[in-house]
Design a protein around this motif. Structure first.
Motif, mmCIF file in Angstrom:
data_model
loop_
_atom_site.group_PDB
_atom_site.id
_atom_site.type_symbol
_atom_site.label_atom_id
_atom_site.label_comp_id
_atom_site.label_asym_id
_atom_site.label_seq_id
_atom_site.Cartn_x
_atom_site.Cartn_y
_atom_site.Cartn_z
ATOM 1 N N GLU B 174 0.806 -1.373 -0.105
ATOM 2 C CA GLU B 174 0.165 -0.100 0.087
ATOM 3 C C GLU B 174 0.820 1.087 0.099
ATOM 4 O OE1 GLU B 174 -2.675 -0.316 3.300
ATOM 5 O OE2 GLU B 174 -3.395 -2.192 2.552
ATOM 6 N N GLY B 176 1.111 3.774 2.297
ATOM 7 C CA GLY B 176 1.920 4.248 3.287
ATOM 8 C C GLY B 176 3.060 3.115 3.379
ATOM 9 N N ALA B 179 6.720 4.393 2.654
ATOM 10 C CA ALA B 179 7.547 5.238 3.555
ATOM 11 C C ALA B 179 8.471 4.466 4.031
ATOM 12 C CB ALA B 179 6.729 5.708 4.650
ATOM 13 N N GLU B 180 8.346 2.958 4.313
ATOM 14 C CA GLU B 180 9.335 1.910 4.908
ATOM 15 C C GLU B 180 10.406 1.874 3.791
ATOM 16 O OE1 GLU B 180 9.035 1.193 7.718
ATOM 17 O OE2 GLU B 180 6.481 0.752 8.209
ATOM 18 N N ILE B 183 12.749 5.151 3.871
ATOM 19 C CA ILE B 183 13.610 5.243 5.315
ATOM 20 C C ILE B 183 14.537 4.204 5.166
ATOM 21 C CG2 ILE B 183 13.333 4.932 7.783
ATOM 22 C CD1 ILE B 183 10.171 6.186 7.372
ATOM 23 N N HIS B 184 14.177 2.862 5.059
ATOM 24 C CA HIS B 184 15.013 1.695 5.313
ATOM 25 C C HIS B 184 15.736 1.063 3.875
ATOM 26 C CE1 HIS B 184 13.808 1.505 9.406
ATOM 27 N NE2 HIS B 184 12.397 1.692 9.099
ATOM 28 N N ILE B 200 9.777 11.408 2.049
ATOM 29 C CA ILE B 200 8.829 11.307 3.384
ATOM 30 C C ILE B 200 8.152 12.554 3.636
ATOM 31 C CG2 ILE B 200 9.398 11.159 5.878
ATOM 32 C CD1 ILE B 200 9.515 8.434 4.397
ATOM 33 N N GLU B 202 5.829 14.508 6.685
ATOM 34 C CA GLU B 202 5.416 14.554 8.073
ATOM 35 C C GLU B 202 4.187 15.380 8.197
ATOM 36 O OE1 GLU B 202 8.041 14.870 11.558
ATOM 37 O OE2 GLU B 202 9.524 13.807 10.270
ATOM 38 N N GLY B 205 3.353 15.155 13.184
ATOM 39 C CA GLY B 205 4.118 13.818 14.145
ATOM 40 C C GLY B 205 3.884 12.398 13.320
ATOM 41 N N ARG B 206 2.940 12.296 12.470
ATOM 42 C CA ARG B 206 2.782 11.155 11.588
ATOM 43 C C ARG B 206 3.560 11.197 10.177
ATOM 44 N NH1 ARG B 206 -2.870 8.535 11.875
ATOM 45 N NH2 ARG B 206 -1.697 6.684 11.432
ATOM 46 N N VAL B 207 4.033 9.923 9.779
ATOM 47 C CA VAL B 207 4.977 9.936 8.768
ATOM 48 C C VAL B 207 4.101 9.192 7.797
ATOM 49 C CG1 VAL B 207 6.836 8.698 7.632
ATOM 50 C CG2 VAL B 207 7.210 9.793 9.899
ATOM 51 N N GLY B 208 4.181 9.934 6.504
ATOM 52 C CA GLY B 208 3.707 9.403 5.305
ATOM 53 C C GLY B 208 4.586 9.558 3.985
#
Lengths: 215, 215
Positions: B174, B176, B179-180, B183-184, B200, B202, B205-208
């Motif tokens: 999906e 969302g 973002a993984e 980030i990684h 990324i 923000e 405070g929430r990341v998307g």
């Protein structure tokens, strides 16, 4: 070695509000905290387990450190107090909403040879931080804290390890996450969800949860 | 030891359709496949790496096994053929959408002493299966396949290990999830997402993720 678990009881887990009442959410948050604290205790790795909380709660084997401060301020004050009292023992900061964590996870994580071991949460979060020397580090939660925590370590010249664990990376925030607890959980949080009437539901090959209405 | 990666190119990753065109989704799915196949190859654990696909694709270091069958039927036929040809070598089935997988993950997973090692995906899925003896097992994907795969192993009297890894449990389905990867990720999938204009974002405070419009 010390462990610290930040915890907020009031209006806990608000994103579960569509299917759980405020009282149920509080009970569920406490069950997850009990699972995490129980696993820390069972691991035998810690001289003390502290819970940073803004209200008095009763968790077996843990001390309650009362604070009204925000997450970052409270944790950095805790780290600073450790170093000003010359406690140069390592500290593990672990979130209260990772009920799948196992005793082996804790043993492996705290056996890290790095200065800082970061356990990513989902979507850029940080679910646990192993800090070898509290005087050398400060935390910066919220947003993509995983990236910030890695950056702080690098900037301070510390050796960083990223600790790879599904159990520890699975923080329970949203309704969908409850499926992970029902599928993989073996502690109080899983028992409580079943008591609340939750079970796994499948819809055209996709997995979610459903909640039965009690008579 | 053999590895097999099921892959579907046509209409791949349809749940990314809100932000990616069909062509971009196909390209992204291939980039993830390349990351997974490249990691398997780099691990040095396998005599052969097969990709089960319904169309001809070109992946370095891998053989293409063409099939028109569904996932379960195709994989069970593959396992059956291995055992009927008396190939009693272990096999690793791994999904094509786990681009965060590391060489260490593959080495650790295939070093399992269990008969069956199951790597859970999110929401009850199965992202990888290490099968010591192909003749002793069959797969049953879709729905809460993690529970089914554990049950099949137990029913067949096999020793099961649940392999705990954030990298391997993070399947990208999906928006969302992108973002993984940002980030990684360190492979082709992450590079491609950046090329597509993703970064990324923000929000309170929430990341998307957000996608820039190219000029």
């Amino acid at each position: 070695m010390r462990a610290i678990i930040p915890f907020k009881k009031s209006n806990a887990k608000s994103r579960l509000g569509t299917l759980l009442s405020a009282k149920e959410r509080e009970e569920f948050a406490l069950a997850m905290l009990n699972d995490v604290a129980g696993t820390l205790f069972a691991s035998g790795c810690f001289d003390s387990i502290d819970i940073l909380s803004n209200s008095i709660i009763d968790i077996e084997g843990a001390n309650i450190v009362l604070t009204e401060k925000g997450l970052n301020e409270a944790l950095n004050e805790y780290l600073q107090k450790m170093s000003s009292h010359s406690m140069i023992t390592p500290v593990l900061i672990i979130m209260a909403d990772v009920p799948l964590v196992s005793s082996k996870n804790i043993k492996d994580l705290t056996a890290s040879s790095a200065d800082i071991a970061i356990v990513p949460g989902r979507m850029g979060g940080t679910n646990a931080l192993f800090i070898r020397d509290p005087a050398s580090y400060h935390v910066d939660y919220y947003g993509a804290s995983f990236l910030k925590h890695r950056e702080i370590a690098i900037r301070n010249g510390l050796v960083v390890e990223v600790f790879d664990s599904f159990n520890l990376s699975t923080d329970i925030d949203e309704i969908g996450d409850l499926a992970e607890v029902l599928i993989h959980g073996e502690g109080q949080a899983a028992v409580l969800l079943k008591k609340f009437g939750f079970s796994i539901a499948e819809n055209r090959g996709r997995v979610g949860v459903k909640k039965a209405h009690h008579a």
